[in-house]
Scaffold this motif. Structure first.
Motif, PDB file in Angstrom:
ATOM      1  N   GLY A  54      -7.620  12.993   4.161  1.00 13.76           N
ATOM      2  CA  GLY A  54      -8.613  12.236   4.928  1.00 13.76           C
ATOM      3  C   GLY A  54      -7.965  11.190   5.825  1.00 13.76           C
ATOM      4  N   GLN A  55      -6.930  10.537   5.323  1.00 10.46           N
ATOM      5  CA  GLN A  55      -6.227   9.552   6.130  1.00 10.46           C
ATOM      6  C   GLN A  55      -5.466  10.221   7.281  1.00 10.46           C
ATOM      7  OE1 GLN A  55      -8.006   7.228   5.316  1.00 10.46           O
ATOM      8  NE2 GLN A  55      -6.523   5.635   4.877  1.00 10.46           N
ATOM      9  N   VAL A  56      -4.944  11.410   7.050  1.00  8.63           N
ATOM     10  CA  VAL A  56      -4.277  12.156   8.126  1.00  8.63           C
ATOM     11  C   VAL A  56      -5.287  12.496   9.220  1.00  8.63           C
ATOM     12  CG1 VAL A  56      -3.205  14.383   8.701  1.00  8.63           C
ATOM     13  CG2 VAL A  56      -2.400  13.086   6.722  1.00  8.63           C
ATOM     14  N   GLU A  57      -6.473  12.900   8.818  1.00  7.45           N
ATOM     15  CA  GLU A  57      -7.509  13.224   9.808  1.00  7.45           C
ATOM     16  C   GLU A  57      -7.938  11.976  10.578  1.00  7.45           C
ATOM     17  OE1 GLU A  57      -8.261  16.286  10.638  1.00  7.45           O
ATOM     18  OE2 GLU A  57      -6.908  16.986   9.071  1.00  7.45           O
ATOM     19  N   ALA A  58      -8.045  10.846   9.887  1.00  9.34           N
ATOM     20  CA  ALA A  58      -8.398   9.598  10.571  1.00  9.34           C
ATOM     21  C   ALA A  58      -7.304   9.213  11.567  1.00  9.34           C
ATOM     22  CB  ALA A  58      -8.611   8.476   9.553  1.00  9.34           C
ATOM     23  N   TYR A  59      -6.053   9.344  11.173  1.00  7.68           N
ATOM     24  CA  TYR A  59      -4.932   9.048  12.071  1.00  7.68           C
ATOM     25  C   TYR A  59      -4.965   9.997  13.268  1.00  7.68           C
ATOM     26  CZ  TYR A  59      -0.138   8.118  13.610  1.00  7.68           C
ATOM     27  OH  TYR A  59       0.967   7.766  14.345  1.00  7.68           O
ATOM     28  N   ALA A  65      -2.391  12.484  17.315  1.00  8.34           N
ATOM     29  CA  ALA A  65      -1.111  13.062  16.897  1.00  8.34           C
ATOM     30  C   ALA A  65      -1.157  13.316  15.400  1.00  8.34           C
ATOM     31  CB  ALA A  65       0.037  12.115  17.217  1.00  8.34           C
ATOM     32  N   ILE A  66      -0.286  14.210  14.930  1.00 10.79           N
ATOM     33  CA  ILE A  66      -0.179  14.490  13.500  1.00 10.79           C
ATOM     34  C   ILE A  66       0.885  13.551  12.922  1.00 10.79           C
ATOM     35  CG2 ILE A  66       0.439  16.206  11.772  1.00 10.79           C
ATOM     36  CD1 ILE A  66      -0.641  18.324  13.736  1.00 10.79           C
ATOM     37  N   PRO A  67       0.514  12.772  11.911  1.00  9.87           N
ATOM     38  CA  PRO A  67       1.450  11.779  11.373  1.00  9.87           C
ATOM     39  C   PRO A  67       2.339  12.352  10.276  1.00  9.87           C
ATOM     40  CG  PRO A  67      -0.624  11.560  10.271  1.00  9.87           C
ATOM     41  CD  PRO A  67      -0.802  12.654  11.300  1.00  9.87           C
ATOM     42  N   ASP A  68       3.372  11.616   9.948  1.00  2.00           N
ATOM     43  CA  ASP A  68       4.087  11.852   8.705  1.00  2.00           C
ATOM     44  C   ASP A  68       3.780  10.664   7.791  1.00  2.00           C
ATOM     45  OD1 ASP A  68       5.602   9.820   9.772  1.00  2.00           O
ATOM     46  OD2 ASP A  68       7.396  11.033  10.086  1.00  2.00           O
ATOM     47  N   ILE A  69       4.328  10.676   6.604  1.00  2.00           N
ATOM     48  CA  ILE A  69       4.017   9.623   5.629  1.00  2.00           C
ATOM     49  C   ILE A  69       4.381   8.240   6.180  1.00  2.00           C
ATOM     50  CG2 ILE A  69       4.673   8.688   3.370  1.00  2.00           C
ATOM     51  CD1 ILE A  69       2.788  10.934   3.042  1.00  2.00           C
ATOM     52  N   LEU A  78      -2.032   4.033   4.729  1.00  2.00           N
ATOM     53  CA  LEU A  78      -1.648   4.104   3.318  1.00  2.00           C
ATOM     54  C   LEU A  78      -0.855   2.859   2.961  1.00  2.00           C
ATOM     55  CD1 LEU A  78      -0.340   7.774   2.898  1.00  2.00           C
ATOM     56  CD2 LEU A  78      -2.533   6.872   2.168  1.00  2.00           C
ATOM     57  N   LYS A  79      -0.897   2.485   1.679  1.00  2.00           N
ATOM     58  CA  LYS A  79      -0.059   1.399   1.193  1.00  2.00           C
ATOM     59  C   LYS A  79       1.348   1.941   0.939  1.00  2.00           C
ATOM     60  CE  LYS A  79      -3.871  -0.897  -1.120  1.00  2.00           C
ATOM     61  NZ  LYS A  79      -4.446  -1.270  -2.405  1.00  2.00           N
ATOM     62  N   THR A  80       2.300   1.066   0.826  1.00  3.10           N
ATOM     63  CA  THR A  80       3.693   1.462   0.656  1.00  3.10           C
ATOM     64  C   THR A  80       3.898   2.335  -0.581  1.00  3.10           C
ATOM     65  OG1 THR A  80       4.384  -0.573   1.718  1.00  3.10           O
ATOM     66  CG2 THR A  80       6.051   0.609   0.485  1.00  3.10           C
ATOM     67  N   GLY A  81       3.253   2.025  -1.681  1.00  3.98           N
ATOM     68  CA  GLY A  81       3.427   2.790  -2.914  1.00  3.98           C
ATOM     69  C   GLY A  81       2.662   4.094  -2.960  1.00  3.98           C
ATOM     70  N   ASP A  82       1.877   4.401  -1.916  1.00  2.00           N
ATOM     71  CA  ASP A  82       1.020   5.585  -1.917  1.00  2.00           C
ATOM     72  C   ASP A  82       1.702   6.809  -1.324  1.00  2.00           C
ATOM     73  OD1 ASP A  82      -1.002   4.192  -3.092  1.00  2.00           O
ATOM     74  OD2 ASP A  82      -2.160   3.896  -1.269  1.00  2.00           O
ATOM     75  N   THR A  83       2.966   7.024  -1.617  1.00  2.00           N
ATOM     76  CA  THR A  83       3.656   8.178  -1.049  1.00  2.00           C
ATOM     77  C   THR A  83       3.955   9.258  -2.078  1.00  2.00           C
ATOM     78  OG1 THR A  83       5.774   7.072  -1.324  1.00  2.00           O
ATOM     79  CG2 THR A  83       4.671   6.825   0.808  1.00  2.00           C
ATOM     80  N   GLY A  88       4.513  11.962 -10.353  1.00  2.00           N
ATOM     81  CA  GLY A  88       5.853  12.001  -9.781  1.00  2.00           C
ATOM     82  C   GLY A  88       6.036  12.958  -8.618  1.00  2.00           C
ATOM     83  N   LYS A  89       5.039  13.775  -8.323  1.00  2.00           N
ATOM     84  CA  LYS A  89       5.165  14.711  -7.211  1.00  2.00           C
ATOM     85  C   LYS A  89       5.009  13.973  -5.882  1.00  2.00           C
ATOM     86  CE  LYS A  89       3.533  18.785  -9.663  1.00  2.00           C
ATOM     87  NZ  LYS A  89       2.526  19.854  -9.702  1.00  2.00           N
ATOM     88  N   ALA A  90       5.879  14.297  -4.933  1.00  4.50           N
ATOM     89  CA  ALA A  90       5.832  13.641  -3.621  1.00  4.50           C
ATOM     90  C   ALA A  90       4.738  14.260  -2.766  1.00  4.50           C
ATOM     91  CB  ALA A  90       7.183  13.787  -2.932  1.00  4.50           C
ATOM     92  N   ILE A  91       4.165  13.457  -1.878  1.00  3.69           N
ATOM     93  CA  ILE A  91       3.166  13.933  -0.933  1.00  3.69           C
ATOM     94  C   ILE A  91       3.894  14.440   0.313  1.00  3.69           C
ATOM     95  CG2 ILE A  91       1.222  13.228   0.528  1.00  3.69           C
ATOM     96  CD1 ILE A  91       0.566  13.373  -2.445  1.00  3.69           C
ATOM     97  N   VAL A  92       3.540  15.643   0.756  1.00  3.26           N
ATOM     98  CA  VAL A  92       4.180  16.267   1.907  1.00  3.26           C
ATOM     99  C   VAL A  92       3.109  16.598   2.940  1.00  3.26           C
ATOM    100  CG1 VAL A  92       5.558  18.230   2.672  1.00  3.26           C
ATOM    101  CG2 VAL A  92       5.932  17.274   0.403  1.00  3.26           C
ATOM    102  N   ILE A  93       3.372  16.246   4.203  1.00  4.71           N
ATOM    103  CA  ILE A  93       2.469  16.581   5.304  1.00  4.71           C
ATOM    104  C   ILE A  93       3.171  17.615   6.172  1.00  4.71           C
ATOM    105  CG2 ILE A  93       1.176  15.712   7.277  1.00  4.71           C
ATOM    106  CD1 ILE A  93       1.233  12.947   5.916  1.00  4.71           C
ATOM    107  N   SER A  94       2.545  18.788   6.330  1.00 12.20           N
ATOM    108  CA  SER A  94       3.161  19.840   7.137  1.00 12.20           C
ATOM    109  C   SER A  94       3.020  19.531   8.619  1.00 12.20           C
ATOM    110  CB  SER A  94       2.520  21.193   6.800  1.00 12.20           C
ATOM    111  OG  SER A  94       1.184  21.219   7.268  1.00 12.20           O
ATOM    112  N   VAL A  95       3.664  20.343   9.463  1.00  3.58           N
ATOM    113  CA  VAL A  95       3.640  20.116  10.894  1.00  3.58           C
ATOM    114  C   VAL A  95       2.241  20.305  11.489  1.00  3.58           C
ATOM    115  CG1 VAL A  95       6.066  20.633  11.267  1.00  3.58           C
ATOM    116  CG2 VAL A  95       4.383  22.482  11.343  1.00  3.58           C
ATOM    117  N   ASP A  96       1.387  21.063  10.795  1.00  2.00           N
ATOM    118  CA  ASP A  96       0.009  21.223  11.285  1.00  2.00           C
ATOM    119  C   ASP A  96      -0.964  20.268  10.626  1.00  2.00           C
ATOM    120  OD1 ASP A  96       0.252  22.520   8.874  1.00  2.00           O
ATOM    121  OD2 ASP A  96      -0.986  24.239   9.439  1.00  2.00           O
TER     122      ASP A  96
END
Length: 103
Positions: A54-59, A65-69, A78-83, A88-96
């Protein structure tokens, strides 16, 4: 001094039986709690990925543009700790712009 007669109380054997029953119940409950903890972490991670999506869509709407973390954190989406998820799994944003949880 008063002498007590006909005092009713628990015998040692009765107390040991009660302790045995409580121990068995605890031994049965602890593995179930451990299983539920991992299920809660997985569901929490799924919900967190949806929130980041949802935050990616808002950005994307705001910045066209499509953001990265790092973009989401630096612009305040996002807050600094929200990655990463709580498990323990990392959040990944693809190119699309599709968000997923990595390992």
């Amino acid at each position: 001094m008063r002498i007590l007669k006909n005092e009713k109380g628990f015998t040692l054997i009765e107390m040991l039986i009660v302790m045995l029953i409580i121990t068995v119940l605890i031994a049965l409950a602890i593995p179930n709690v451990a299983k539920q903890t991992s299920a809660v972490d997985d569901k929490g991670c799924t919900a967190f990925v949806q929130m980041v999506q949802g935050q990616v869509e808002a950005y994307r709407m705001d910045e066209k543009a499509i953001p990265d973390i790092e973009d989401l954190v630096s612009k305040g989406y996002l807050k600094t700790g929200d990655t990463s998820c709580s498990n323990g799994k990392a959040i990944v944003i693809s190119v699309d712009g599709v968000v997923s949880s990595g390992s």
